[in-house]
Design a protein around this motif. Structure first.
Motif, mmCIF file in Angstrom:
data_model
loop_
_atom_site.group_PDB
_atom_site.id
_atom_site.type_symbol
_atom_site.label_atom_id
_atom_site.label_comp_id
_atom_site.label_asym_id
_atom_site.label_seq_id
_atom_site.Cartn_x
_atom_site.Cartn_y
_atom_site.Cartn_z
ATOM 1 N N SER A 193 0.570 -1.158 0.065
ATOM 2 C CA SER A 193 -0.073 0.123 0.030
ATOM 3 C C SER A 193 0.714 0.889 0.088
ATOM 4 O O SER A 193 1.496 1.405 0.103
ATOM 5 C CB SER A 193 -0.942 0.296 1.386
ATOM 6 N N TYR A 194 0.399 2.159 -0.571
ATOM 7 C CA TYR A 194 1.244 3.142 -0.895
ATOM 8 C C TYR A 194 1.327 4.401 0.622
ATOM 9 O O TYR A 194 0.503 4.731 1.252
ATOM 10 C CB TYR A 194 0.587 4.084 -1.624
ATOM 11 N N GLY A 195 2.364 5.363 0.652
ATOM 12 C CA GLY A 195 2.876 5.827 1.643
ATOM 13 C C GLY A 195 3.796 7.090 1.657
ATOM 14 O O GLY A 195 5.232 5.906 1.408
ATOM 15 N N ILE A 196 4.514 8.112 2.020
ATOM 16 C CA ILE A 196 5.300 8.628 1.424
ATOM 17 C C ILE A 196 6.518 8.853 2.462
ATOM 18 O O ILE A 196 5.875 8.940 3.687
ATOM 19 C CB ILE A 196 5.129 9.998 1.752
ATOM 20 N N LYS A 197 7.804 8.930 2.458
ATOM 21 C CA LYS A 197 8.968 8.231 3.202
ATOM 22 C C LYS A 197 9.581 9.613 2.474
ATOM 23 O O LYS A 197 9.689 9.336 1.770
ATOM 24 C CB LYS A 197 9.366 7.156 3.268
ATOM 25 N N PRO A 198 10.487 9.888 3.846
ATOM 26 C CA PRO A 198 12.110 10.470 3.177
ATOM 27 C C PRO A 198 12.815 10.447 2.581
ATOM 28 O O PRO A 198 13.548 10.291 1.957
ATOM 29 C CB PRO A 198 12.388 11.265 4.518
ATOM 30 N N TYR A 199 13.138 8.683 2.587
ATOM 31 C CA TYR A 199 13.957 7.702 2.497
ATOM 32 C C TYR A 199 13.105 7.241 1.514
ATOM 33 O O TYR A 199 12.771 6.027 2.196
ATOM 34 C CB TYR A 199 15.344 7.372 3.511
ATOM 35 N N ILE A 200 14.619 5.936 0.908
ATOM 36 C CA ILE A 200 14.617 4.283 -0.015
ATOM 37 C C ILE A 200 14.671 3.279 0.650
ATOM 38 O O ILE A 200 15.863 3.656 1.164
ATOM 39 C CB ILE A 200 14.540 4.928 -1.685
ATOM 40 N N GLY A 214 11.738 8.787 -15.035
ATOM 41 C CA GLY A 214 11.123 10.167 -14.053
ATOM 42 C C GLY A 214 12.307 11.330 -14.967
ATOM 43 O O GLY A 214 11.738 11.504 -15.761
ATOM 44 N N ARG A 215 11.556 12.456 -13.498
ATOM 45 C CA ARG A 215 11.478 12.039 -12.374
ATOM 46 C C ARG A 215 10.708 12.917 -11.380
ATOM 47 O O ARG A 215 9.957 12.953 -10.607
ATOM 48 C CB ARG A 215 12.818 12.475 -11.287
ATOM 49 N N TYR A 216 9.690 13.718 -12.437
ATOM 50 C CA TYR A 216 8.883 14.565 -12.349
ATOM 51 C C TYR A 216 7.866 14.688 -13.024
ATOM 52 O O TYR A 216 7.720 14.435 -13.765
ATOM 53 C CB TYR A 216 9.746 16.128 -11.818
ATOM 54 N N LYS A 217 6.695 15.014 -12.332
ATOM 55 C CA LYS A 217 5.300 15.004 -12.716
ATOM 56 C C LYS A 217 5.159 16.182 -12.595
ATOM 57 O O LYS A 217 4.691 16.633 -11.692
ATOM 58 C CB LYS A 217 4.010 13.938 -12.316
ATOM 59 N N PHE A 252 6.007 16.752 -4.961
ATOM 60 C CA PHE A 252 6.526 15.623 -4.593
ATOM 61 C C PHE A 252 7.688 15.170 -5.785
ATOM 62 O O PHE A 252 7.012 14.958 -6.368
ATOM 63 C CB PHE A 252 6.492 14.626 -4.044
ATOM 64 N N ASN A 253 8.885 14.463 -5.662
ATOM 65 C CA ASN A 253 9.189 13.944 -6.936
ATOM 66 C C ASN A 253 8.809 12.416 -7.294
ATOM 67 O O ASN A 253 7.637 11.900 -6.524
ATOM 68 C CB ASN A 253 10.506 13.729 -6.991
ATOM 69 N N HIS A 254 8.836 12.145 -8.007
ATOM 70 C CA HIS A 254 8.423 10.570 -8.702
ATOM 71 C C HIS A 254 8.646 10.344 -10.185
ATOM 72 O O HIS A 254 9.735 10.946 -10.754
ATOM 73 C CB HIS A 254 6.639 11.268 -9.308
ATOM 74 N N VAL A 255 9.073 8.870 -9.893
ATOM 75 C CA VAL A 255 9.172 8.014 -10.149
ATOM 76 C C VAL A 255 8.400 6.289 -11.294
ATOM 77 O O VAL A 255 7.698 6.227 -10.023
ATOM 78 C CB VAL A 255 10.914 6.875 -10.280
ATOM 79 N N TRP A 256 8.973 5.910 -12.103
ATOM 80 C CA TRP A 256 8.247 4.648 -13.073
ATOM 81 C C TRP A 256 8.882 4.336 -13.823
ATOM 82 O O TRP A 256 10.406 4.063 -13.431
ATOM 83 C CB TRP A 256 6.785 6.007 -13.923
#
Length: 556
Positions: free
Chosen positions: A407-414, A450-453, A469-473
């Protein structure tokens, strides 16, 4: 006293970009009677005649509003109006608007289209488009619904056009067989109605799409403390859908925009550092089938360009970065971006040649902390595909497996994929990491993009916009076909499947492709690349991203 709106010429209609009917709250079905635009406002029960040039409206059913409340689909054939309401389909003469029962389904009837004696009715709960004979009122056949959301319909000489709200997609189907010819992404979300207008002067046809949703806005409330509060309001309008189908290349393009994007770094270290002989590389937007780079220029400081694995990269050079030193540097790009949707079937992916050793060494290995040798990731790679051998079906199964597990959740690191799978929650970057690991372990080449939409607000032209926020696919590769895009997590709608496939082999206009398969940003000092353990980029500089939507691109 009743009055008639003036008849509009085709040239007047096509001069209008977006139609925002006055007083309308929730537009669903739309239809054309020559140059007259008819629409149903489902929440109010208003059958509207709309002037596309002025947005003025006339209520055609002032005495039958209750009968038309919660109507979701409309169609017109000759002098007869067809509507769907609840589980039933009704017809009536346009002159009287008295509803006559035609057919009842076991579940809600969503959309309706009519061509001569054939009546098409969509039903999401059944998962089919039902085809009736108008005279006998008996079902002739049924087609599989092309998407998983609520669908509305219109029909032309050869095509049945299906507009799917959840998929954000319009499908072109053979109206006789139900075969999908191609599909296109709509430029806005929540498409709820579809109508086809034919220009009498040129014979050209144009699709119009109705949209209905809610949008958040800040309201001034003097009785609240603080005085501003977040609330929601209806958002509904009608917009032309442009498309261009390339059958040989297996894709279709749709509406797009001319967009200005800027990316700027502001040197502002948390802890003062000294870095000698610095080269700071930032990837530039890519040139693709759907994205054209019209112009790129530096911001703040000049740069040189490198080509890295086919991707353009801006290189900024500093003799040294010293304590207290401050700089702004980056790039601004002018882009033409459109929606793209590929139509690839599992049959197209059969009998593929073996990947070259170079391709395997580049796109089937763990080159980015993918934890591909851990037990949990290897087990997930096996569970995801089961006994499937077809490359496209394997890709589809992996996507659905990841959506089921995370499930989706935003975090400050990968975190690495093993940690993410154990936790069951991930950001878009973590979704990508898990997808990359499972795909590569199953022999499917893939790479990040990516890295942005761009904020998906096509109506806010000329206004500087900033992404949240930034984004990748990612992209996956099928031999003899090429690289195909796939979003990391927006199609994971939070419920158990079936999941929509709008961004499976498709991207909307607001996806900005930058640095395919290469790191977006790197810094070297004396030729050695800085790592997180040395100086994290986020501790060294603040990035500033801005988009400005300049105008909608013309039809093809």
């Amino acid at each position: 006293m009743s009055f008639a709106l003036p008849s509009l010429t085709s040239s007047q209609m096509f001069g209008q970009k977006t139609i925002r009917p006055i007083t309308a709250a929730t537009l669903y079905g739309i239809a054309f009677i020559k140059d007259r635009l008819i629409a149903i406002d489902s929440s109010k029960g208003h059958l509207l005649e709309i002037d596309p040039t002025s947005d003025n409206c006339k209520i055609l059913n002032p005495h039958q509003v209750r009968e038309f409340a919660e109507v979701t689909g409309i169609a017109v054939w000759e002098d007869t109006l067809w509507v769907t309401r609840g589980n039933s389909v009704y017809l009536s003469k346009l002159a009287s608007l008295g509803l006559e029962h035609f057919a009842t389904l076991p579940y809600p009837a969503d959309g309706v289209a009519v061509w001569e004696s054939t009546v098409y009715v969509s039903c999401q709960r059944l998962g089919y488009i039902l085809v009736f004979d108008r005279e006998t009122r008996k079902e002739i056949t049924r087609f599989y619904a092309p998407g998983v959301g609520v669908e509305n319909l219109t029909v032309s000489q050869e095509n049945l056009w299906v507009c799917d709200r959840l998929e954000q997609t319009v499908y072109s189907m053979d109206r006789a067989t139900g075969e999908i010819r191609f599909s296109v992404l709509t430029p806005f979300d929540s498409p709820t109605g579809i109508g086809l207008h034919k220009n009498d002067e040129t014979g050209q046809e144009c699709l119009y799409i109705a949209y209905a949703s809610e949008e958040p806005y800040i309201r001034d409330n003097p009785n609240a403390d603080p005085n501003h509060e977040l609330t929601y309001r209806d958002r509904t309008f009608i917009h032309p859908l442009y498309y261009h189908y390339e059958p040989d290349k297996r894709y279709a393009l749709s509406n797009g925009y001319l967009v200005e994007m800027s990316y700027v770094e502001e040197i502002s270290p948390l802890d003062e550092v000294y870095l000698p002989n610095v080269e700071w590389r930032i990837a530039l937007p890519s040139e693709t089938e759907r994205q054209k780079v019209k112009h790129v220029e530096p911001i703040g400081l000049p740069f040189t360009e490198e080509i890295l694995e086919g991707q353009r990269v801006a290189v900024f050079k500093f003799d040294a970065l010293t304590p207290g030193e401050r700089h702004l540097f980056g790039w601004k790009a002018l882009l033409e971006v459109r929606g793209i949707k590929y139509r690839i079937t599992p049959k197209d992916a059969e009998g593929q040649p073996e990947l070259s050793p170079e391709f395997q060494a580049r796109y089937l290995v763990d080159d980015d902390d993918l934890a591909m040798d851990t037990a949990i990731v290897r087990r997930a790679s096996r569970e995801a595909i089961g006994s499937e051998t077809n490359m496209l079906r394997k890709m589809y199964n992996i996507r659905n497996y990841v959506y089921d597990e995370l499930s989706y959740g935003i975090k400050p690191y990968i975190d690495t994929p093993d940690v993410v799978l154990e936790r069951g929650v991930g950001s878009c970057g973590e979704y990508v990491g898990v997808l990359l690991a499972l795909c590569r372990l199953n022999g499917i080449p893939c790479r990040t993009v990516g890295r942005y939409k761009c904020p998906p607000n096509g109506e806010q032209q000329g206004v500087p916009l900033q992404p949240d926020f930034n984004h990748v696919w990612l992209e996956f590769y099928i031999p003899n076909i090429g690289w195909l895009p796939m979003e990391s997590n927006p199609d994971d709608v939070g419920d158990a499947g079936p999941y929509p496939t709008r961004f499976f082999m498709g991207l909307c206009w607001y996806h900005i492709e930058i640095g395919k398969g290469v790191t977006f940003e790197t810094v070297t000092s004396n030729g050695t690349r800085l790592t997180k353990e040395d100086v994290p980029l986020g501790d060294l500089a603040i990035n500033h991203i801005r988009f400005t939507i300049l105008k909608e691109l013309p039809p093809f």
